[in-house]
Design a protein around this motif. Sequence first.
Motif, short mmCIF file in Angstrom:
data_model
loop_
_atom_site.label_atom_id
_atom_site.label_comp_id
_atom_site.label_asym_id
_atom_site.label_seq_id
_atom_site.Cartn_x
_atom_site.Cartn_y
_atom_site.Cartn_z
N ASP A 45 0.81 -1.22 0.00
CA ASP A 45 0.00 0.00 0.00
C ASP A 45 0.84 1.28 0.00
O ASP A 45 0.35 2.35 -0.39
CB ASP A 45 -0.93 0.03 1.23
N GLU B 267 3.10 -10.91 1.51
CA GLU B 267 2.01 -10.31 2.28
C GLU B 267 1.33 -11.36 3.16
O GLU B 267 1.00 -11.09 4.32
CB GLU B 267 0.99 -9.68 1.34
N ALA B 268 1.12 -12.54 2.61
CA ALA B 268 0.48 -13.62 3.38
C ALA B 268 1.36 -14.04 4.55
O ALA B 268 0.88 -14.21 5.68
CB ALA B 268 0.19 -14.81 2.48
N THR C 143 2.36 -5.23 -7.90
CA THR C 143 0.97 -5.70 -7.91
C THR C 143 0.80 -6.96 -8.73
O THR C 143 -0.03 -7.82 -8.41
CB THR C 143 0.05 -4.59 -8.44
N THR D 70 -3.82 -12.51 5.83
CA THR D 70 -4.34 -11.81 4.66
C THR D 70 -3.73 -12.43 3.41
O THR D 70 -2.59 -12.86 3.43
CB THR D 70 -4.02 -10.30 4.73
N GLU D 71 -4.50 -12.50 2.35
CA GLU D 71 -4.04 -12.99 1.05
C GLU D 71 -3.53 -14.43 1.11
O GLU D 71 -2.77 -14.86 0.24
CB GLU D 71 -2.93 -12.09 0.48
N THR E 186 4.85 -11.01 -4.24
CA THR E 186 4.23 -10.00 -3.38
C THR E 186 3.19 -10.62 -2.47
O THR E 186 3.15 -10.35 -1.26
CB THR E 186 3.58 -8.91 -4.25
N TYR E 187 2.35 -11.47 -3.01
CA TYR E 187 1.23 -12.01 -2.23
C TYR E 187 1.69 -13.12 -1.29
O TYR E 187 1.09 -13.30 -0.22
CB TYR E 187 0.14 -12.46 -3.19
N LEU F 38 -4.81 -16.74 -1.83
CA LEU F 38 -4.19 -16.32 -3.07
C LEU F 38 -2.72 -16.72 -3.11
O LEU F 38 -2.21 -17.18 -4.15
CB LEU F 38 -4.32 -14.80 -3.23
N ALA F 39 -2.03 -16.56 -1.99
CA ALA F 39 -0.61 -16.92 -1.94
C ALA F 39 -0.41 -18.41 -2.21
O ALA F 39 0.47 -18.81 -2.98
CB ALA F 39 -0.03 -16.55 -0.57
#
Length: 210
Positions: A148, A168-169, A159, A179-180, A164-165, A183-184
């Motif tokens: 962010d 973040e995860a 992005t 979070t995420e 990235t994910y 997706l991760a």
Amino acid sequence: MQNVPGFDYEGGYTSFQFVFVLLQSAAFGGVFTGFGIARDFESGFGKRLLLASPKRSGIVLGYALAALARWIITATLLTIVALLVGMEVGGGPVDVIGMYTIAILLNTAALLWAAGMAFRFRTIQAAPLMQLPVFLLLFFAPVYVPLDLLSGWIETVATYNPITYMMEAGRGLISGAPTEVALAFALALGLIAMFAVWAFRGLRRAEAAG
């Protein structure tokens, strides 16, 4: 960096950076095993391995287990050092296991990528081709601040970066605020599936080359 406006990560900056270092070590653990595969073919051991192995999938699996074993040693040392310097762990056992599982999946994906390159070129001179794409993916992810807080072209690249994910995860899991995660895992498994095809096709090329 923790005092940057908008930086609201709950787990402390040590745990924030630990996840990056953990994933970096996992990825390069796979890549460095790819270097070993290339050396095996340079020395002639790889050809003998192909002749001695009736099941080709066992070759890739064996290298994947070797990559995982060498990374586990690194990850253990990293975790001990991080805890000694005061890393906060807000997540529970399931969260922490989830973070390490993401790293394991990344380790496997990186190994399969590097193995595919090693099987095709069969020389350690291909090492930059194995390493550079992984290096770029890692460092075009949000390493020092959350996604962010990025802006400009680096935000756009981050992005669309699967690492990235995973990062973040992992950061969400270790802080106890997942979070995420789905997706991760989906991205990591997708990379494994894609690079498994890449690796096995490379293995067939190595076999055909004799």
